[in-house]
Design a protein around this motif. Structure first.
Motif, PDB file in Angstrom:
ATOM      1  N   UNK A   1      31.118  35.121  32.267  1.00 31.90           N
ATOM      2  CA  UNK A   1      32.079  34.093  32.297  1.00 31.90           C
ATOM      3  C   UNK A   1      33.625  34.806  32.762  1.00 31.90           C
ATOM      4  N   UNK A   2      33.733  35.744  31.899  1.00 36.02           N
ATOM      5  CA  UNK A   2      34.860  36.490  32.067  1.00 36.02           C
ATOM      6  C   UNK A   2      35.004  37.102  33.627  1.00 36.02           C
ATOM      7  N   UNK A   3      33.911  37.539  34.246  1.00 40.27           N
ATOM      8  CA  UNK A   3      34.039  38.036  35.697  1.00 40.27           C
ATOM      9  C   UNK A   3      34.373  36.807  36.419  1.00 40.27           C
ATOM     10  N   UNK A   4      33.612  35.338  36.322  1.00 35.00           N
ATOM     11  CA  UNK A   4      33.974  34.410  37.003  1.00 35.00           C
ATOM     12  C   UNK A   4      35.521  34.106  36.963  1.00 35.00           C
ATOM     13  N   UNK A   5      35.942  34.198  35.915  1.00 33.93           N
ATOM     14  CA  UNK A   5      37.481  33.859  35.535  1.00 33.93           C
ATOM     15  C   UNK A   5      38.472  34.661  36.405  1.00 33.93           C
ATOM     16  N   UNK A   6      37.817  35.809  36.325  1.00 27.35           N
ATOM     17  CA  UNK A   6      38.629  37.043  37.067  1.00 27.35           C
ATOM     18  C   UNK A   6      38.390  36.891  38.330  1.00 27.35           C
ATOM     19  N   UNK A   7      37.543  36.512  39.240  1.00 26.73           N
ATOM     20  CA  UNK A   7      37.621  36.317  40.537  1.00 26.73           C
ATOM     21  C   UNK A   7      38.021  35.159  40.851  1.00 26.73           C
ATOM     22  N   UNK A   8      37.926  34.062  40.167  1.00 25.90           N
ATOM     23  CA  UNK A   8      38.559  32.644  40.549  1.00 25.90           C
ATOM     24  C   UNK A   8      40.185  32.487  40.380  1.00 25.90           C
ATOM     25  N   UNK A   9      40.522  33.344  39.325  1.00 23.70           N
ATOM     26  CA  UNK A   9      41.938  33.345  39.209  1.00 23.70           C
ATOM     27  C   UNK A   9      42.881  34.293  40.169  1.00 23.70           C
ATOM     28  N   UNK A  10      42.195  35.631  40.571  1.00 23.29           N
ATOM     29  CA  UNK A  10      42.425  36.119  41.755  1.00 23.29           C
ATOM     30  C   UNK A  10      42.641  35.361  43.048  1.00 23.29           C
ATOM     31  N   UNK A  11      41.758  34.571  43.346  1.00 28.25           N
ATOM     32  CA  UNK A  11      41.829  33.575  44.521  1.00 28.25           C
ATOM     33  C   UNK A  11      42.932  32.622  44.296  1.00 28.25           C
ATOM     34  N   UNK A  12      43.044  31.986  43.077  1.00 31.87           N
ATOM     35  CA  UNK A  12      44.174  30.962  42.871  1.00 31.87           C
ATOM     36  C   UNK A  12      45.511  31.565  43.017  1.00 31.87           C
TER      37      UNK A  12
END
Length: 405
Positions: A8-19
Motif C-alpha cells: 500500500x505504501x508503495x502504491x501511495x508513493x507512486x500515485x502521489x508522485x504522479x499527482x
C-alpha cells in the motif's frame, strides 16, 4: 485481494508522485518560466485562475465514482497529460494568447481529474489507522514530484532550454501511466442509481453536526500557506537567484526538508492522533511564513537567508499537510470517496485561487516582507473552528473500518 501495508505504501508513493508532478508544472515551473520571459507580477498572479479546475473538480467527481474503474481513470488521464505537456513546447510565453490559456487550463483540468481518481483509490485501500503514516509517505512523494518538476527541471532549463523541460515532463507522466497499468484494482462500489452519486455525498456532509463550521475549517486551514505560495518564486527571481540556484533550493534543500517534515508529521499524527496533529503541526506550518518575511525585510541576509527560509517552510509545510490530509481522508465515506474528497479539497483549493489572484497586486502595494508577514495572520482563524472539526472526526462514518481491496 488483500494488499499488504508495504505494498500500500508503495502504491501511495507512486500515485502521489504522479499527482504532484503536473501540479508542480502549473504552480512552480510556469511562474519562473513566465518571469524569465518578462511577464509582469500582476499577470503571474492571474495564473492562479488555473486553480479553478481544482476548485470545481467536485462537479465531475461523481462520474469517477460511478463510471468505469478507478485505476482506469488514473492511467488514461496520465497519458492525456503527457500529450498536453508536449504542447507547451510550441506556445510563446512572451505573448500570451488564447492557445496558451487553453494549454494551461487543459493541463489543470486533466490534473484535477487525476487527483479525484487517485484520492478515491487511496481512501479505498487504507484503513483509518494507516492514514497518518500513509500521508507521511504521500506528502513526501508529492513534494518529491514538486522538487523534480519545479526544482530539477527548472535548474536545467538555463542549459538545455524550456522545450526540453516540457518534453521531459511529458515523458515522466507517460511513465507514470505505464506503472499504474500494473496496479491492483479496488473493489469499486456502485450505487443503485446513477443519480445517487451526484447528491448523496453532499447531503451526507450537510447532515452532519456543525457542518458549516467544519467546512469553513477545511476552507481556512491552509489559507496562509496558499496565499504566500504564488509569490515565493517571483521573490527568488527578483532577489537575483539564477535558475540553477532556484533548482538548488527546491531540488536539494527543499527536498530533504519536505521529506523529513512529511515523515515526522505522519509519524506524529499516527502516534498522537489526527486532532492533536492539526493543532500542533498546523501551528508550525503557519509560523514558517515568518521566515520568508524576515528574509525579505533584511536583504543583507543574502541568498543563504533565502535557502534557510525555504528549508524551514518546506519542513513545516510537510508537518501540517500530513495531519490535514489524514483528517480529510478520515471524514470521507469509502463508497463516496471520489466525490466527498474532491469537495473537501475543492474548498481549500478555493482559498488558493482567491488568495493567489490578489497576491501579485498585494505584493506590489505592500512589498514582499509585509505581504509574507500578513499571510501568517491568515492562518489563525482556522484554529477557532477546530472544535467543530473534531466533531466530524469523532463521528466519521466507518472510522474504525478496515478495508480490503
Amino acid at each position: 485481494m488483500l494488499i499488504t501495508l508495504r505494498h500500500k505504501m508503495t502504491l501511495v508513493a507512486v500515485l502521489y508522485f504522479s499527482e504532484g508532478f503536473p501540479f508542480g508544472t502549473v504552480w512552480d515551473v510556469l511562474p519562473v518560466y513566465f518571469r524569465f520571459s518578462g511577464v509582469s507580477l500582476e499577470a503571474i498572479g492571474l495564473l492562479s485562475l488555473a486553480g479553478l479546475p481544482w476548485t470545481f473538480k467536485f462537479l465531475w467527481s461523481p462520474l469517477v465514482d460511478y463510471f468505469g474503474r478507478i485505476r482506469d481513470w488514473i492511467w488514461s488521464v496520465q497519458f492525456l497529460l503527457a500529450a498536453s505537456l508536449v504542447s507547451f513546447a510550441f506556445v510563446d510565453p512572451a505573448g500570451p494568447s488564447v492557445w496558451l490559456w487553453v494549454a494551461i487550463l487543459g493541463i489543470a483540468t486533466l490534473s484535477a481529474t487525476q487527483d479525484i481518481a487517485i484520492d478515491a483509490y487511496t481512501i479505498r485501500i487504507l484503513s483509518r489507522e494507516q492514514m497518518g503514516f500513509a500521508n507521511g509517505v504521500r506528502v513526501s512523494a508529492y513534494r518529491a514530484a514538486l522538487i523534480v518538476s519545479g526544482g530539477a527541471l527548472v535548474a536545467v532549463a538555463g542549459w538545455l532550454g524550456w522545450n526540453f523541460v516540457f518534453l521531459t515532463s511529458a515523458g515522466v507522466m507517460a511513465a507514470c501511466g505505464v506503472l499504474v497499468l500494473g496496479m491492483p484494482r479496488t473493489g469499486d462500489v456502485r450505487n443503485d442509481h446513477p443519480s445517487d452519486v451526484f447528491w448523496k455525498p453532499f447531503v451526507d456532509f450537510l447532515a452532519r453536526p456543525k457542518a458549516v463550521r467544519a467546512l469553513l475549517f477545511v476552507l481556512l486551514f491552509k489559507l496562509g500557506d496558499m496565499a504566500m505560495g504564488p509569490m515565493v518564486r517571483p521573490f527568488w527571481v527578483d532577489r537575483g537567484l539564477s535558475t540553477s540556484e532556484i533548482g538548488l533550493i527546491t531540488g536539494t534543500v527543499g527536498l530533504l526538508a519536505a521529506v523529513a517534515g512529511a515523515l515526522v508529521g505522519g509519524a506524529y499524527t499516527s502516534r498522537k492522533g489526527i486532532f492533536r496533529g492539526l493543532w500542533v503541526l498546523g501551528l508550525w506550518q503557519a509560523v514558517s511564513n515568518l521566515g520568508y518575511a524576515a528574509v525579505a525585510r533584511f536583504p543583507e541576509s543574502g541568498h543563504w537567508g533565502v535557502y534557510g527560509a525555504s528549508m524551514v517552510e518546506s519542513f513545516c509545510g510537510g508537518l501540517g499537510t500530513a495531519s490535514f490530509l489524514a483528517y480529510l481522508m478520515a471524514v470521507c465515506r469509502k463508497d463516496m470517496a471520489a466525490t466527498q474528497y474532491a469537495l473537501l479539497t475543492a474548498l481549500f483549493g478555493l482559498a488558493r485561487t482567491v488568495s493567489g489572484v490578489s497576491s501579485g497586486w498585494a505584493t506590489v502595494h505592500l512589498g514582499y516582507a509585509s505581504y509574507f508577514g500578513f499571510t501568517f495572520f491568515l492562518a489563525l482563524p482556522a484554529y477557532l473552528l477546530l472544535p467543530s472539526a473534531k466533531t466530524w472526526l469523532d463521528r466519521a462514518p466507518g472510522a474504525s473500518e478496515e478495508h480490503q481491496a
